[in-house]
Motif scaffolding. Structure first.
Motif, PDB file in Angstrom:
ATOM      1  N   GLN A  39       1.764  -0.824   0.636  1.00  0.00           N
ATOM      2  CA  GLN A  39       2.686   0.293   0.468  1.00  0.00           C
ATOM      3  C   GLN A  39       2.441   0.913  -0.897  1.00  0.00           C
ATOM      4  N   ALA A  40       1.893   2.118  -0.866  1.00  0.00           N
ATOM      5  CA  ALA A  40       1.639   2.854  -2.101  1.00  0.00           C
ATOM      6  C   ALA A  40       2.921   3.548  -2.548  1.00  0.00           C
ATOM      7  N   PRO A  41       3.029   3.872  -3.818  1.00  0.00           N
ATOM      8  CA  PRO A  41       4.236   4.546  -4.315  1.00  0.00           C
ATOM      9  C   PRO A  41       4.548   5.816  -3.538  1.00  0.00           C
ATOM     10  N   GLY A  42       5.777   5.916  -3.040  1.00  0.00           N
ATOM     11  CA  GLY A  42       6.205   7.099  -2.323  1.00  0.00           C
ATOM     12  C   GLY A  42       5.656   7.244  -0.921  1.00  0.00           C
ATOM     13  N   LYS A  43       4.994   6.202  -0.420  1.00  0.00           N
ATOM     14  CA  LYS A  43       4.402   6.283   0.918  1.00  0.00           C
ATOM     15  C   LYS A  43       4.905   5.146   1.797  1.00  0.00           C
ATOM     16  N   GLU A  44       4.652   5.301   3.092  1.00  0.00           N
ATOM     17  CA  GLU A  44       5.037   4.262   4.042  1.00  0.00           C
ATOM     18  C   GLU A  44       4.043   3.105   3.985  1.00  0.00           C
ATOM     19  N   ARG A  45       4.515   1.954   4.411  1.00  0.00           N
ATOM     20  CA  ARG A  45       3.656   0.785   4.489  1.00  0.00           C
ATOM     21  C   ARG A  45       2.564   1.040   5.539  1.00  0.00           C
ATOM     22  N   GLU A  46       1.328   0.724   5.202  1.00  0.00           N
ATOM     23  CA  GLU A  46       0.223   0.975   6.120  1.00  0.00           C
ATOM     24  C   GLU A  46      -0.572  -0.309   6.359  1.00  0.00           C
ATOM     25  N   PRO A  47      -1.071  -0.486   7.566  1.00  0.00           N
ATOM     26  CA  PRO A  47      -1.865  -1.677   7.865  1.00  0.00           C
ATOM     27  C   PRO A  47      -3.267  -1.566   7.273  1.00  0.00           C
ATOM     28  N   LEU A  48      -3.783  -2.689   6.831  1.00  0.00           N
ATOM     29  CA  LEU A  48      -5.116  -2.751   6.257  1.00  0.00           C
ATOM     30  C   LEU A  48      -6.083  -3.592   7.087  1.00  0.00           C
ATOM     31  N   ALA A  49      -5.622  -4.743   7.541  1.00  0.00           N
ATOM     32  CA  ALA A  49      -6.528  -5.666   8.222  1.00  0.00           C
ATOM     33  C   ALA A  49      -5.714  -6.677   9.013  1.00  0.00           C
ATOM     34  N   CYS A  50      -6.347  -7.250  10.040  1.00  0.00           N
ATOM     35  CA  CYS A  50      -5.670  -8.279  10.827  1.00  0.00           C
ATOM     36  C   CYS A  50      -6.683  -9.230  11.437  1.00  0.00           C
ATOM     37  N   ILE A  51      -6.189 -10.403  11.795  1.00  0.00           N
ATOM     38  CA  ILE A  51      -6.939 -11.382  12.587  1.00  0.00           C
ATOM     39  C   ILE A  51      -6.002 -11.873  13.676  1.00  0.00           C
ATOM     40  N   SER A  52      -6.468 -11.935  14.894  1.00  0.00           N
ATOM     41  CA  SER A  52      -5.640 -12.401  16.001  1.00  0.00           C
ATOM     42  C   SER A  52      -5.365 -13.896  15.883  1.00  0.00           C
ATOM     43  N   LEU A  86     -12.745  -1.746  -5.717  1.00  0.00           N
ATOM     44  CA  LEU A  86     -11.389  -1.176  -5.685  1.00  0.00           C
ATOM     45  C   LEU A  86     -11.340   0.211  -6.299  1.00  0.00           C
ATOM     46  N   LYS A  87     -10.455   1.024  -5.735  1.00  0.00           N
ATOM     47  CA  LYS A  87     -10.277   2.405  -6.171  1.00  0.00           C
ATOM     48  C   LYS A  87      -8.829   2.618  -6.608  1.00  0.00           C
ATOM     49  N   PRO A  88      -8.572   3.607  -7.440  1.00  0.00           N
ATOM     50  CA  PRO A  88      -7.185   3.859  -7.846  1.00  0.00           C
ATOM     51  C   PRO A  88      -6.242   4.063  -6.665  1.00  0.00           C
ATOM     52  N   GLU A  89      -6.743   4.642  -5.585  1.00  0.00           N
ATOM     53  CA  GLU A  89      -5.883   4.866  -4.413  1.00  0.00           C
ATOM     54  C   GLU A  89      -5.551   3.584  -3.665  1.00  0.00           C
ATOM     55  N   ASN A  90      -6.139   2.468  -4.062  1.00  0.00           N
ATOM     56  CA  ASN A  90      -5.771   1.176  -3.482  1.00  0.00           C
ATOM     57  C   ASN A  90      -4.543   0.567  -4.163  1.00  0.00           C
ATOM     58  N   THR A  91      -4.027   1.244  -5.166  1.00  0.00           N
ATOM     59  CA  THR A  91      -2.834   0.762  -5.865  1.00  0.00           C
ATOM     60  C   THR A  91      -1.641   0.705  -4.927  1.00  0.00           C
ATOM     61  N   GLY A  92      -0.853  -0.354  -5.049  1.00  0.00           N
ATOM     62  CA  GLY A  92       0.343  -0.482  -4.241  1.00  0.00           C
ATOM     63  C   GLY A  92       0.818  -1.921  -4.174  1.00  0.00           C
ATOM     64  N   VAL A  93       1.845  -2.116  -3.394  1.00  0.00           N
ATOM     65  CA  VAL A  93       2.351  -3.474  -3.133  1.00  0.00           C
ATOM     66  C   VAL A  93       1.706  -3.964  -1.835  1.00  0.00           C
ATOM     67  N   TYR A  94       1.099  -5.123  -1.927  1.00  0.00           N
ATOM     68  CA  TYR A  94       0.393  -5.703  -0.787  1.00  0.00           C
ATOM     69  C   TYR A  94       1.235  -6.806  -0.154  1.00  0.00           C
ATOM     70  N   TYR A  95       1.351  -6.726   1.167  1.00  0.00           N
ATOM     71  CA  TYR A  95       2.163  -7.673   1.920  1.00  0.00           C
ATOM     72  C   TYR A  95       1.303  -8.418   2.936  1.00  0.00           C
ATOM     73  N   CYS A  96       1.511  -9.715   3.034  1.00  0.00           N
ATOM     74  CA  CYS A  96       0.930 -10.444   4.149  1.00  0.00           C
ATOM     75  C   CYS A  96       1.990 -10.546   5.238  1.00  0.00           C
ATOM     76  N   THR A  97       1.529 -10.658   6.463  1.00  0.00           N
ATOM     77  CA  THR A  97       2.434 -10.646   7.594  1.00  0.00           C
ATOM     78  C   THR A  97       1.884 -11.492   8.716  1.00  0.00           C
ATOM     79  N   ALA A  98       2.751 -11.904   9.628  1.00  0.00           N
ATOM     80  CA  ALA A  98       2.315 -12.756  10.732  1.00  0.00           C
ATOM     81  C   ALA A  98       3.220 -12.551  11.938  1.00  0.00           C
ATOM     82  N   GLU A  99       2.664 -12.813  13.085  1.00  0.00           N
ATOM     83  CA  GLU A  99       3.425 -12.741  14.334  1.00  0.00           C
ATOM     84  C   GLU A  99       2.913 -13.835  15.263  1.00  0.00           C
ATOM     85  N   ARG A 100       3.824 -14.615  15.832  1.00  0.00           N
ATOM     86  CA  ARG A 100       3.417 -15.708  16.711  1.00  0.00           C
ATOM     87  C   ARG A 100       2.671 -15.166  17.931  1.00  0.00           C
ATOM     88  N   LEU A 101       1.522 -15.741  18.172  1.00  0.00           N
ATOM     89  CA  LEU A 101       0.631 -15.337  19.271  1.00  0.00           C
ATOM     90  C   LEU A 101       0.222 -13.871  19.147  1.00  0.00           C
TER      91      LEU A 101
END
Length: 126
Positions: A39-52, A86-101
């Protein structure tokens, strides 16, 4: 109930690298699809990567493909995000996330995630 805690954020110069870690507890990670969002400043949280949950599928946002690498270590209940060039536009708060199955569709936003860490700040600046 799965708990997630990110670490590894900080200040880095453009072109540099960082490795984010996400420690999980409360349940075995092997049953969970996992991902990283930003989530970059003033923007919505966006997905970056996932593993099933099976590990068979991995996907990246176009903006980070070739520079970021997601990985997981089920034995240690950990997930990681290696970030290079890394680029300046990569600045933001990074969140890890998970979902069962959870899966990992090409369009990552289609996979709902219900478990989130508190976030770690990454600042890319000279």
């Amino acid at each position: 109930q799965l708990q997630l805690v990110e670490s590894g954020g900080g200040l880095v110069q453009p072109g540099g690298s960082l490795r984010l870690s996400c420690a999980t507890s409360g349940s075995g990670l092997h049953d969970y699809g996992v991902g990283w969002f930003r989530q970059a400043p003033g923007k919505e949280r966006e997905p970056l990567a996932c593993i099933s949950s099976s590990g068979a599928s991995t996907n990246y946002a176009d903006s980070v493909k070739g520079r970021f690498t997601i990985s997981r270590d089920n034995a240690k209940n950990m997930m990681y995000l290696q970030m290079n060039s890394l680029k300046p536009e990569n600045t933001g708060v990074y969140y890890c996330t998970a979902e069962r199955l959870g899966g990992c569709p090409r369009r990552i936003a289609r996979q709902p995630f219900n478990y989130w860490g508190q976030g770690t700040q990454v600042t890319v600046s000279s």
